[in-house]
Scaffold this motif. Structure first.
Motif, PDB file in Angstrom:
ATOM      1  N   ARG A 365      16.762 -11.971  -1.891  1.00 29.77           N
ATOM      2  CA  ARG A 365      15.537 -12.666  -1.511  1.00 29.77           C
ATOM      3  C   ARG A 365      14.782 -11.983  -0.377  1.00 29.77           C
ATOM      4  N   ILE A 366      15.295 -10.875   0.112  1.00 28.52           N
ATOM      5  CA  ILE A 366      14.598 -10.134   1.168  1.00 28.52           C
ATOM      6  C   ILE A 366      13.334  -9.520   0.565  1.00 28.52           C
ATOM      7  N   PRO A 367      12.153  -9.799   1.117  1.00 24.88           N
ATOM      8  CA  PRO A 367      10.909  -9.338   0.483  1.00 24.88           C
ATOM      9  C   PRO A 367      10.576  -7.868   0.690  1.00 24.88           C
ATOM     10  N   PHE A 368      11.268  -7.190   1.604  1.00 21.41           N
ATOM     11  CA  PHE A 368      10.947  -5.789   1.885  1.00 21.41           C
ATOM     12  C   PHE A 368      12.062  -4.882   1.367  1.00 21.41           C
ATOM     13  N   LYS A 369      11.672  -3.829   0.696  1.00 23.74           N
ATOM     14  CA  LYS A 369      12.630  -2.939   0.062  1.00 23.74           C
ATOM     15  C   LYS A 369      12.939  -1.737   0.943  1.00 23.74           C
ATOM     16  N   PRO A 370      14.170  -1.226   0.860  1.00 17.36           N
ATOM     17  CA  PRO A 370      14.544  -0.052   1.653  1.00 17.36           C
ATOM     18  C   PRO A 370      13.667   1.136   1.290  1.00 17.36           C
ATOM     19  N   GLY A 371      13.257   1.891   2.312  1.00 19.34           N
ATOM     20  CA  GLY A 371      12.398   3.040   2.103  1.00 19.34           C
ATOM     21  C   GLY A 371      10.930   2.734   2.317  1.00 19.34           C
ATOM     22  N   CYS A 372      10.588   1.461   2.508  1.00 23.99           N
ATOM     23  CA  CYS A 372       9.182   1.067   2.692  1.00 23.99           C
ATOM     24  C   CYS A 372       8.825   0.849   4.163  1.00 23.99           C
ATOM     25  N   GLU A 373       9.773   1.103   5.053  1.00 26.33           N
ATOM     26  CA  GLU A 373       9.566   0.779   6.462  1.00 26.33           C
ATOM     27  C   GLU A 373       8.386   1.532   7.074  1.00 26.33           C
ATOM     28  N   SER A 374       8.214   2.798   6.728  1.00 32.22           N
ATOM     29  CA  SER A 374       7.157   3.594   7.344  1.00 32.22           C
ATOM     30  C   SER A 374       5.837   3.520   6.579  1.00 32.22           C
ATOM     31  N   LEU A 375       5.813   2.727   5.492  1.00 32.98           N
ATOM     32  CA  LEU A 375       4.609   2.555   4.686  1.00 32.98           C
ATOM     33  C   LEU A 375       4.082   1.146   4.868  1.00 32.98           C
ATOM     34  N   ASP A 376       3.125   0.734   4.050  1.00 30.82           N
ATOM     35  CA  ASP A 376       2.719  -0.667   4.022  1.00 30.82           C
ATOM     36  C   ASP A 376       3.868  -1.421   3.359  1.00 30.82           C
ATOM     37  N   ILE A 378       4.616  -4.447   2.462  1.00 31.33           N
ATOM     38  CA  ILE A 378       4.392  -5.435   1.408  1.00 31.33           C
ATOM     39  C   ILE A 378       3.963  -4.753   0.113  1.00 31.33           C
ATOM     40  N   SER A 379       2.939  -3.922   0.186  1.00 35.94           N
ATOM     41  CA  SER A 379       2.456  -3.226  -1.016  1.00 35.94           C
ATOM     42  C   SER A 379       3.519  -2.300  -1.580  1.00 35.94           C
ATOM     43  N   CYS A 380       4.212  -1.588  -0.709  1.00 36.20           N
ATOM     44  CA  CYS A 380       5.261  -0.673  -1.142  1.00 36.20           C
ATOM     45  C   CYS A 380       6.367  -1.426  -1.870  1.00 36.20           C
ATOM     46  N   SER A 381       6.783  -2.550  -1.315  1.00 38.65           N
ATOM     47  CA  SER A 381       7.849  -3.338  -1.933  1.00 38.65           C
ATOM     48  C   SER A 381       7.406  -3.904  -3.274  1.00 38.65           C
ATOM     49  N   HIS A 382       6.140  -4.300  -3.357  1.00 40.23           N
ATOM     50  CA  HIS A 382       5.589  -4.817  -4.614  1.00 40.23           C
ATOM     51  C   HIS A 382       5.570  -3.721  -5.683  1.00 40.23           C
ATOM     52  N   GLN A 383       5.240  -2.514  -5.288  1.00 40.16           N
ATOM     53  CA  GLN A 383       5.188  -1.370  -6.210  1.00 40.16           C
ATOM     54  C   GLN A 383       6.582  -0.918  -6.630  1.00 40.16           C
ATOM     55  N   ARG A 384       7.583  -1.185  -5.809  1.00 44.43           N
ATOM     56  CA  ARG A 384       8.931  -0.716  -6.094  1.00 44.43           C
ATOM     57  C   ARG A 384       9.435  -1.201  -7.464  1.00 44.43           C
ATOM     58  N   ALA A 385       8.978  -2.358  -7.914  1.00 41.83           N
ATOM     59  CA  ALA A 385       9.412  -2.854  -9.223  1.00 41.83           C
ATOM     60  C   ALA A 385       9.064  -1.848 -10.314  1.00 41.83           C
ATOM     61  N   VAL A 386       7.882  -1.242 -10.202  1.00 50.37           N
ATOM     62  CA  VAL A 386       7.464  -0.225 -11.177  1.00 50.37           C
ATOM     63  C   VAL A 386       8.309   1.033 -11.015  1.00 50.37           C
ATOM     64  N   ASP A 387       8.582   1.415  -9.775  1.00 50.40           N
ATOM     65  CA  ASP A 387       9.391   2.609  -9.516  1.00 50.40           C
ATOM     66  C   ASP A 387      10.790   2.453 -10.107  1.00 50.40           C
ATOM     67  N   TYR A 388      11.402   1.285  -9.892  1.00 51.36           N
ATOM     68  CA  TYR A 388      12.747   1.056 -10.412  1.00 51.36           C
ATOM     69  C   TYR A 388      12.741   1.076 -11.940  1.00 51.36           C
ATOM     70  N   TRP A 389      11.753   0.412 -12.527  1.00 51.59           N
ATOM     71  CA  TRP A 389      11.674   0.374 -13.991  1.00 51.59           C
ATOM     72  C   TRP A 389      11.504   1.787 -14.551  1.00 51.59           C
ATOM     73  N   THR A 390      10.604   2.539 -13.969  1.00 53.08           N
ATOM     74  CA  THR A 390      10.334   3.900 -14.443  1.00 53.08           C
ATOM     75  C   THR A 390      11.586   4.753 -14.400  1.00 53.08           C
ATOM     76  N   GLU A 391      12.358   4.620 -13.337  1.00 57.11           N
ATOM     77  CA  GLU A 391      13.601   5.392 -13.235  1.00 57.11           C
ATOM     78  C   GLU A 391      14.519   5.106 -14.415  1.00 57.11           C
ATOM     79  N   THR A 392      14.612   3.864 -14.819  1.00 54.46           N
ATOM     80  CA  THR A 392      15.553   3.496 -15.890  1.00 54.46           C
ATOM     81  C   THR A 392      15.064   3.912 -17.274  1.00 54.46           C
TER      82      THR A 392
END
Length: 468
Positions: A365-376, A378-392
């Motif tokens: 339930r943590i809203p911020f994803k690892p690796g997004c600390e130095s970026l925006d 919220i937006s970075c974490s929201h985009q991560r869903a696409v990044d994870y899907w693309t990897e798979t």
């Protein structure tokens, strides 16, 4: 938290009402404008937010099994009751003022006031949109998103705001991305049957349709990396939905458009072979794109007499305006035979609701994803869903993300009590693995913690590169 939210919401509603009243007077008089009410509102909200930082009112109880935003609805405190009543009464009052300005007037008087009444309605809509887009700035995140979602959903329910940019099916199309000659072919939704015989479309392959999110267009979206990964597989037809500018406008207008766009998409799918669509079509949508996919699934089932799509995947489905019992239902179980959802920014840009047949919460339930600390973050974490899907999607990465099954929503916080079932998240997820899941992730590629470094395919790979 309820008392702080109540204060903010009441201030916002008073500010909207007073601002509209001021705007209305200025339209019919030549009085010198005073300091704008919206500026006063921003100052008051900022001061309230600043003072609330030193109180316990804005702290979130992490042991609560409910979404933090649900405090608005679940709380039985007097403050919560006042909040709901004042918000609803205030918005109803604003709507009634706009719609009933000319009530009781004779024809001549109505004609005289026709223009001011129209301008008042226009001012109301613009003011509400302005508040939705600006007042969150400076507020604590949990308070800001809770308030935004509550006001947005209430406005949608009351019918105050209607999209100014009405979707037009004739302006929407499928974009077929072919690996044969690196050409993109556009097929209008109104002539979707042409897809079947379009060069580069293989009738013996399954088809994925990717739908992008808010503020995107076919030339400015995250569809490139997704298409590249699929073309690297060389076993799937890749379509991107070109929705023109109908989700590249103010958020509330874009949200209101998702149901209509989904209906148009369903009608386009009806032009194709029913057996192929129900067995071979896979809709994948990010943010508002996920909500469009859900609408398409529901409308296809309705229009086809009960036929149902095979699979819909929601990548962090949009949160504000959805899932609060209003007319915007949001992607959910039943929109396809299998609905899987990857949550990466729960409670903020993405929903925290358990809505699919399989809900995968990355880092819980943590809203911020690892690796997004130095970026925006919220937006970075929201985009991560696409990044994870693309990897798979890359053939060698299918099992990069293995999940743990959780019995209760509260276990998602840290995932410590979830059972390690090695359930696959992503492209290779199984329709038989249903439930609530916790998934870990790395801060950079490979994002999947179970990735095999010897065979891992990086997103920089050249295969499928003509799609980028």
């Amino acid at each position: 938290m309820s008392s702080s939210i109540a204060v903010v919401l009441v201030v916002v509603l008073i500010g909207i009402s007073e601002s509209i009243k001021t705007d209305s007077l200025m339209m019919t008089s030549s009085l010198t404008p005073e300091i704008s009410k919206s500026d006063k509102l921003k100052l008051i909200v900022s001061q309230n937010a600043e003072s609330s930082k030193d109180t316990d009112a804005i702290e979130t109880d992490i042991s609560n099994e409910h979404d933090p935003r649900d405090a608005l609805k679940d709380s039985s405190s007097p403050d919560a009751d006042v909040l709901r009543n004042k918000t609803t009464e205030g918005l109803i009052s604003l709507n009634n003022k706009a719609e009933n300005t000319m009530t009781g007037l004779d024809d001549s008087e109505s004609l005289k006031l026709a223009r001011p009444a129209s301008s008042y309605q226009e001012a109301l809509l613009n003011r509400l949109q302005d508040q939705l887009n600006q007042f969150v700035v400076g507020l604590p995140l949990d308070l800001g998103f809770s308030t935004l979602n509550y006001i947005c959903s209430t406005i949608v329910d009351l019918g105050v705001v209607r999209s100014k940019l009405i979707p037009d099916m004739s302006r929407m199309s499928f974009l077929l991305r072919s690996s044969d000659d690196c050409q993109n072919t556009s097929i209008p939704l109104t002539q979707a049957e042409q897809l079947w015989n379009t060069t580069g479309f293989y009738q013996d392959r399954p088809t994925v349709l990717f739908i992008t999110g808010w503020t995107t267009s076919i030339n400015n979206s995250n569809s490139g990396p997704v298409a590249k990964a699929y073309l690297c597989r060389n076993d799937t037809n890749v379509l991107i939905l070109d929705a023109a500018n109908f989700i590249d406008t103010l958020y509330t207008w874009s949200a209101l458009n998702t149901e209509v766009i989904g209906d148009y998409l369903a009608k386009a799918l009806l032009r194709l072979n029913t057996s192929y669509v129900t067995k071979q079509f896979h809709l994948v949508g990010h943010s508002l794109g996920a909500q469009i996919a859900g609408s398409a699934g529901r409308n296809y089932r309705r229009l086809s007499g009960g036929q149902i799509l095979k699979r819909i995947t929601g990548l962090d489905p949009a949160n504000p305006c959805f899932y609060d019992g209003n007319e915007l239902e949001g992607l959910r179980s039943g929109d396809a035979r299998f609905v899987d959802i990857i949550h990466t920014n729960p409670g903020m840009f993405g929903t925290s609701k358990r809505a699919g047949d399989a809900d995968f919460f990355v880092q819980g339930r943590i809203p911020f994803k690892p690796g997004c600390e130095s970026l925006d973050p919220i937006s970075c974490s929201h985009q991560r869903a696409v990044d994870y899907w693309t990897e798979t999607v890359y053939p060698s990465n299918g099992n990069d993300f293995l999940a743990k099954r959780c019995k209760r929503y509260s276990e998602l916080l840290l995932g410590n009590y979830c059972k390690n079932t090695n359930t696959v998240m992503g492209y290779a997820a199984k329709a038989t693995d249903l439930g609530l899941f916790y998934v870990g992730a790395n801060p950079e590629e490979p994002y999947g913690q179970n990735a095999n470094l010897q065979s891992y395919t990086n997103s920089d790979t050249k295969c499928g590169s003509c799609a980028s």
